[in-house]
Motif scaffolding. Structure first.
Motif, mmCIF file in Angstrom:
data_model
loop_
_atom_site.group_PDB
_atom_site.id
_atom_site.type_symbol
_atom_site.label_atom_id
_atom_site.label_comp_id
_atom_site.label_asym_id
_atom_site.label_seq_id
_atom_site.Cartn_x
_atom_site.Cartn_y
_atom_site.Cartn_z
ATOM 1 N N PRO A 140 0.811 -1.230 0.000
ATOM 2 C CA PRO A 140 0.000 0.000 0.000
ATOM 3 C C PRO A 140 0.837 1.269 0.000
ATOM 4 O O PRO A 140 0.457 2.273 -0.605
ATOM 5 C CB PRO A 140 -0.820 -0.123 1.298
ATOM 6 N N ARG A 141 1.976 1.223 0.662
ATOM 7 C CA ARG A 141 2.834 2.406 0.728
ATOM 8 C C ARG A 141 3.493 2.702 -0.620
ATOM 9 O O ARG A 141 3.582 3.855 -1.047
ATOM 10 C CB ARG A 141 3.883 2.230 1.830
ATOM 11 N N PHE A 142 3.949 1.633 -1.274
ATOM 12 C CA PHE A 142 4.508 1.843 -2.604
ATOM 13 C C PHE A 142 3.432 2.327 -3.581
ATOM 14 O O PHE A 142 3.689 3.177 -4.445
ATOM 15 C CB PHE A 142 5.160 0.553 -3.123
ATOM 16 N N ASP A 143 2.221 1.796 -3.455
ATOM 17 C CA ASP A 143 1.123 2.252 -4.312
ATOM 18 C C ASP A 143 0.829 3.728 -4.085
ATOM 19 O O ASP A 143 0.582 4.483 -5.035
ATOM 20 C CB ASP A 143 -0.143 1.427 -4.031
ATOM 21 N N GLU A 144 0.868 4.152 -2.830
ATOM 22 C CA GLU A 144 0.615 5.554 -2.506
ATOM 23 C C GLU A 144 1.701 6.449 -3.086
ATOM 24 O O GLU A 144 1.416 7.529 -3.628
ATOM 25 C CB GLU A 144 0.544 5.732 -0.987
ATOM 26 N N MET A 145 2.937 6.004 -2.990
ATOM 27 C CA MET A 145 4.042 6.793 -3.554
ATOM 28 C C MET A 145 3.926 6.901 -5.068
ATOM 29 O O MET A 145 4.150 7.969 -5.651
ATOM 30 C CB MET A 145 5.386 6.178 -3.154
ATOM 31 N N GLU A 146 3.561 5.784 -5.721
ATOM 32 C CA GLU A 146 3.389 5.812 -7.176
ATOM 33 C C GLU A 146 2.286 6.787 -7.569
ATOM 34 O O GLU A 146 2.401 7.528 -8.544
ATOM 35 C CB GLU A 146 3.063 4.412 -7.690
ATOM 36 N N HIS A 147 1.208 6.775 -6.782
ATOM 37 C CA HIS A 147 0.092 7.675 -7.060
ATOM 38 C C HIS A 147 0.532 9.135 -6.922
ATOM 39 O O HIS A 147 0.199 9.983 -7.770
ATOM 40 C CB HIS A 147 -1.056 7.377 -6.100
ATOM 41 N N GLU A 148 1.262 9.447 -5.863
ATOM 42 C CA GLU A 148 1.706 10.817 -5.647
ATOM 43 C C GLU A 148 2.707 11.263 -6.708
ATOM 44 O O GLU A 148 2.673 12.421 -7.162
ATOM 45 C CB GLU A 148 2.324 10.957 -4.256
ATOM 46 N N LEU A 149 3.578 10.368 -7.113
ATOM 47 C CA LEU A 149 4.533 10.707 -8.174
ATOM 48 C C LEU A 149 3.804 10.985 -9.482
ATOM 49 O O LEU A 149 4.168 11.895 -10.239
ATOM 50 C CB LEU A 149 5.549 9.572 -8.356
ATOM 51 N N ALA A 150 2.769 10.190 -9.763
ATOM 52 C CA ALA A 150 1.977 10.414 -10.979
ATOM 53 C C ALA A 150 1.269 11.758 -10.907
ATOM 54 O O ALA A 150 1.171 12.486 -11.901
ATOM 55 C CB ALA A 150 0.962 9.282 -11.164
ATOM 56 N N ALA A 151 0.775 12.109 -9.715
ATOM 57 C CA ALA A 151 0.098 13.399 -9.542
ATOM 58 C C ALA A 151 1.068 14.555 -9.751
ATOM 59 O O ALA A 151 0.733 15.571 -10.369
ATOM 60 C CB ALA A 151 -0.527 13.473 -8.148
ATOM 61 N N LEU A 152 2.289 14.411 -9.229
ATOM 62 C CA LEU A 152 3.298 15.450 -9.421
ATOM 63 C C LEU A 152 3.671 15.594 -10.882
ATOM 64 O O LEU A 152 3.872 16.693 -11.392
ATOM 65 C CB LEU A 152 4.549 15.131 -8.591
ATOM 66 N N SER A 153 3.750 14.476 -11.580
ATOM 67 C CA SER A 153 4.073 14.510 -13.005
ATOM 68 C C SER A 153 2.989 15.226 -13.774
ATOM 69 O O SER A 153 3.263 16.026 -14.670
ATOM 70 C CB SER A 153 4.238 13.080 -13.533
ATOM 71 N N ALA A 154 1.737 14.952 -13.411
ATOM 72 C CA ALA A 154 0.630 15.626 -14.084
ATOM 73 C C ALA A 154 0.667 17.120 -13.825
ATOM 74 O O ALA A 154 0.394 17.932 -14.711
ATOM 75 C CB ALA A 154 -0.701 15.041 -13.615
ATOM 76 N N LEU A 155 1.026 17.497 -12.588
ATOM 77 C CA LEU A 155 1.127 18.914 -12.258
ATOM 78 C C LEU A 155 2.252 19.573 -13.036
ATOM 79 O O LEU A 155 2.129 20.687 -13.521
ATOM 80 C CB LEU A 155 1.369 19.069 -10.752
ATOM 81 N N ARG A 156 3.360 18.844 -13.181
ATOM 82 C CA ARG A 156 4.493 19.379 -13.934
ATOM 83 C C ARG A 156 4.123 19.592 -15.393
ATOM 84 O O ARG A 156 4.501 20.576 -16.012
ATOM 85 C CB ARG A 156 5.671 18.406 -13.843
ATOM 86 N N ASP A 157 3.359 18.665 -15.950
ATOM 87 C CA ASP A 157 3.006 18.731 -17.359
ATOM 88 C C ASP A 157 1.813 19.631 -17.632
ATOM 89 O O ASP A 157 1.503 19.913 -18.774
ATOM 90 C CB ASP A 157 2.707 17.323 -17.897
ATOM 91 N N LYS A 158 1.119 20.065 -16.573
ATOM 92 C CA LYS A 158 -0.048 20.910 -16.753
ATOM 93 C C LYS A 158 0.408 22.321 -17.119
ATOM 94 O O LYS A 158 1.136 22.950 -16.345
ATOM 95 C CB LYS A 158 -0.874 20.932 -15.468
#
Length: 299
Positions: free
Chosen positions: A73-91
């Motif tokens: 669950p912790r790795f899944d949460e980190m992956e989710h947050e990294l994906a969110a940061l990437s989306a913010l970077r690309d926005k």
């Protein structure tokens, strides 16, 4: 936690989920033997077996299952947050500053921004209406708007409007008192409404062309403006002739409020272009704005 332990734990989660070194190695992009050595090293450091291996299956041990339930669950949460940061970077986001004359700001930029800003809420656009030939690099602008023939050769230019024409117009009441000019030279006998250039403080010359012959006429009159609205209202009021972009006068001409003259001396010329130095080409927000403004428009 050391990088080695982090990478080993992440690898273990993938292996435990896939229940196969082969499938896990393919997902991680490493060799099967290297992945096997990573898991063995992790087990050695922890002092417990994490995986039970045989020829047919690969299952987590009791210790491995506990570690899996804790880590996954912790790795899944980190992956989710990294994906969110990437989306913010690309926005696309940020502020775009544009220098433009009053006419293109009203007729081209404003209509495009009605849709553009709604679609891209994190982008801000600042438009400075400037009638002079501003040095956009020196003044810190991202782009400027000029007629095609005015854009410097070292700039990138994108057409954002069709070809233009000017119109010389007067009201019916004005022409009741004055004859209609037939050639540009006739303007010297008329009360012409002048336009003041802010760059050098001079009056804008009225430019004409016919059959390859170009003329620049210096006209005289009682009124001088640097504002389109005041100029248009004054010509409606019968105070003189005005020389203006055709689109500003077409409705009045169609309604009979204004009469057009010297039309055969006013051929089309290159319309407005957005121009900018090449260093601005990398911004995703700026690219989106260029696409929104590019002629022909989709709005």
């Amino acid at each position: 936690m050391s990088t080695e332990n982090y990478n080993s734990l992440a690898a273990f989660v993938v292996v435990a989920r896939k229940r196969s070194f082969t499938r896990a190695a393919a997902k991680l992009g490493v060799s099967q033997s290297a992945l096997s050595q990573t898991i063995k090293g992790l087990e050695t450091r922890l002092g417990v077996r994490l995986l039970s291996r045989n020829t047919r299956s690969l299952l987590p041990t009791e210790a491995g299952d506990r570690l899996m339930r804790t880590l996954a669950p912790r790795f899944d949460e980190m992956e989710h947050e990294l994906a969110a940061l990437s989306a913010l970077r690309d926005k696309p986001s940020g502020t775009i500053r544009i220098s433009a004359g009053e006419h293109p700001a009203v007729t081209v930029l404003q209509p495009a921004l009605k849709r553009f800003l709604i679609d891209h809420p994190d982008i801000r656009v600042e438009i400075i209406v400037d009638l002079g030939l501003t040095d956009i690099v020196a003044e810190g602008y991202d782009a400027g708007v000029r007629l095609g023939e005015q854009v410097a050769k070292d700039m990138i230019a994108v057409r954002i409007a069709p070809d233009m024409r000017v119109a010389v117009v007067g009201s019916a009441s004005y022409f009741d008192r004055h004859p209609r000019p037939l050639i540009p030279a006739d303007l010297t006998g008329h009360n012409c409404i002048n336009f003041r250039l802010p760059t050098y403080g001079g009056l804008f010359p009225w430019e004409f062309e016919k059959d390859g012959r170009e003329l620049r006429v210096r006209v005289e009159g009682q009124l001088v403006f640097n504002n389109a609205v005041l100029r248009l209202q004054s010509v409606r009021d019968g105070l003189g002739l005005a020389y203006m972009p055709e689109d500003q006068a077409l409705e009045d001409i169609a309604q009979g409020r204004l009469i057009r003259v010297l039309e055969d001396w006013c051929p089309p010329f290159p319309g407005y272009h957005l121009y900018y130095p090449s260093r601005r080409h990398g911004s995703s927000a700026f690219k989106l704005l260029i696409d929104a403004l590019r002629y022909p428009h989709s709005w």
